[in-house]
Design an enzyme around this catalytic site. Structure first.
Site, PDB file in Angstrom:
ATOM      1  N   GLU A   1      11.481  -1.798   6.497  1.00  0.00           N
ATOM      2  CA  GLU A   1      10.060  -1.782   6.168  1.00  0.00           C
ATOM      3  C   GLU A   1       9.437  -3.163   6.306  1.00  0.00           C
ATOM      4  O   GLU A   1      10.082  -4.169   6.020  1.00  0.00           O
ATOM      5  CB  GLU A   1       9.865  -1.319   4.722  1.00  0.00           C
TER       6      GLU A   1
ATOM      7  N   ASP B   1      12.502   5.304  -5.764  1.00  0.00           N
ATOM      8  CA  ASP B   1      11.580   4.428  -5.045  1.00  0.00           C
ATOM      9  C   ASP B   1      11.467   4.748  -3.566  1.00  0.00           C
ATOM     10  O   ASP B   1      10.965   3.941  -2.803  1.00  0.00           O
ATOM     11  CB  ASP B   1      11.973   2.967  -5.245  1.00  0.00           C
TER      12      ASP B   1
END
Lengths: 348, 348
Positions: free
Chosen positions: A64, A235
């Site tokens: 990411e 998460d």
């Protein structure tokens, strides 16, 4: 050939230098100062560009990029999440980050962020607990005793005055590691043999387990009135820790709703499940904890502004220390149009 | 404390090392090899993740992250564009980039990319010209004599056999710089006093000017039948170089249509203006140049796959050379769950 100019050299903080900087300041002091810096940036939440992270998913994990900017400074973090790495002796999560000047686009800091992310995650938890946990809380249960556990314990001690930590992990070796690492910290540390035992008497329950799956670390009957739940481990899509019945009873607080609805515990709930943005509580625009029996839940997934704050903090704290090296990463010809001439002269 | 493991150290190529690596291989050979590596990746276009770049715009410029992946290797480039930087003696465009393993998320290369972007942009132009320019082209006009000019000239020489370069820039000092830098290159270089003069006899016209505005570097009457236009400078919203009448006559080839329609010359045209994807021409799925009178236009804006190719090339070419340094950027505890223990032991 002329030496590169000052602007062309970017300070780089290696893992070794980050560790030395943290010890130079003191771990608990870093956690306290980081909590304040993150809170200061949450107070000016609306000045930030908020882009959802840019994720590249694969069978093994995710890479990411998390950018943000306050109009003067730009930051991004590169972070991966690869649960199977642990079996190869590699980190599940590694990260590095960068600050740049918005006015020129020139980078001003490059740093490791594996350690820094652990520190900022713990500081963010402490910041949320400062606004949501029962006043005078002294005991935290810590379920999941992996890489994040000690940082969470020390942040809750340093920022909130937590005195007792009650540990549980499905792997007793993980719990042993935390007991060992927290000896001498001033915390009373108790190793427990079940989640149920760990949460006994705890005003704060932190969950931070690593499996990439829907798991139920806490069931509804385990959670008594008045506790604060600090849920770190749920998460990413497909990864949760709490039974949805807990969410149905709790008042839930989040960082950035569009991201949390996809990645957090609340991915289990309907799209209109009510959440409160943490920054609004900090600013006094929304209620936090308003009665003693309320269950508060911080559904933490991590947000780019926390990394921005952490990078900004490291940049400030680095000044006057030797804990960085200068990287020659920006091409810097004497005449900006003469990039080729710079290259040609380097041959000589 | 144990030394970091091999996986925890990431090879970093500084600007100085990039220049030394390029001279070690030879500039023209780098351009030829890069052209082939980019073409090989264009041939497997459909294996890549194609995300539009993630841009953070400000009054002064833009900071962009350009990620892509082929499922095995992930890459991204950080690049800024700040036209006003030149007035402060700073680069308009600076860049760095990273390769990582998709299977672990671990970075495997970090490098400067200001120089590397100039090289890959020129190689991409040469690749497009190899498929689109008139056969046997010997003369290129180069309008705009900034940082990209010499790289374009040498790539067209090395890849296509161009022998004559005809230069024009509104600033004669820029033209003088290119004349100086290309002396001894084996190219016949002519400085011209107008665009009109520069394009005389040219089979290829390259436009690469820097102003962030709608400009008309070429008007319709200047462009004769059969030429190939290599348009580099129109590469962001609000920045174009060609009159739309040229686009109306030309066969236009692009990298990635969703990006080019926003950033390229064709931002001036209707949404259904026909374009051909360059990778399909390379694979033989679409026609390139198919008659001698045709005007071909490569509306180049730069795409993440070209950076991926360039990074992959540098990684391969770096092996066995001394032109990098190892950066301790990945935290690497002996037990991956014991990040805190690693930190604690660093104090001693």
């Amino acid at each position: 050939m002329l030496a590169p100019s000052e602007k062309a050299l970017v300070p780089f903080v290696s893992v070794e230098n980050m560790m030395q900087l943290v010890h130079h300041i003191g771990v608990e002091r870093v956690l306290v100062e980081l909590t304040d810096v993150i809170e200061a940036d949450f107070r000016r939440w609306e000045t930030f560009d908020k882009t959802p992270r840019v994720a590249s998913h694969s069978r093994e994990g995710v890479i990411e990029l998390m950018p943000t900017s306050d109009g003067e400074i730009y930051s991004f973090k590169y972070v991966n999440g690869h649960p199977k790495n642990m079996a190869q002796g590699l980190q599940t999560v590694t990260a590095f980050g960068l600050l740049a000047e918005v006015s020129t686009g020139y980078p001003v800091l490059l740093t490791e962020m594996t350690l820094l992310t652990a520190l900022r995650t713990a500081a963010t938890s402490a910041m949320a607990a400062r606004h949501l946990a029962p006043k005078g809380a002294k005991t935290m249960a810590m379920i999941g005793n992996g890489a994040q556990a000690e940082f969470q314990a020390l942040a809750m001690k340093a920022v909130l005055g937590i005195e007792n930590i009650r540990l549980y992990d499905i792997d007793p070796k993980a719990t042993d590691k935390v007991v060992r690492n927290l000896s001498g910290s001033g915390l009373n540390v108790t190793a427990c043999t079940s989640s149920q035992a760990a949460i006994e008497g705890a005003e704060i329950i932190t969950t931070c387990t690593a499996d990439k799956q829907y798991a139920t670390i806490l069931t509804d009957n385990m959670v008594g009135a008045g506790v604060h739940i600090n849920a770190i481990g749920g998460d990413c899509p497909g990864k949760t820790e709490l039974h949805r019945d807990i969410l149905a009873r709790a008042s839930t607080f989040v960082e950035y709703p569009p991201q949390t609805r996809v990645e957090g515990e609340i991915q289990q709930m309907e799209a209109d499940y009510p959440v409160t943005e943490l920054w609004k509580v900090i600013l006094g625009e929304e209620k936090g904890r308003h009665n003693a029996g309320q269950i508060t839940l911080f559904d933490s997934v991590g947000f780019a502004i926390e990394d921005f704050s952490a990078l900004r903090y490291i940049r400030d704290r680095l000044k006057g220390t030797p804990f960085y090296q200068d990287l020659d990463i920006i091409a810097d010809p004497d005449d900006s149009r003469d990039l080729f001439g710079m290259l040609a002269r380097a041959r000589d």
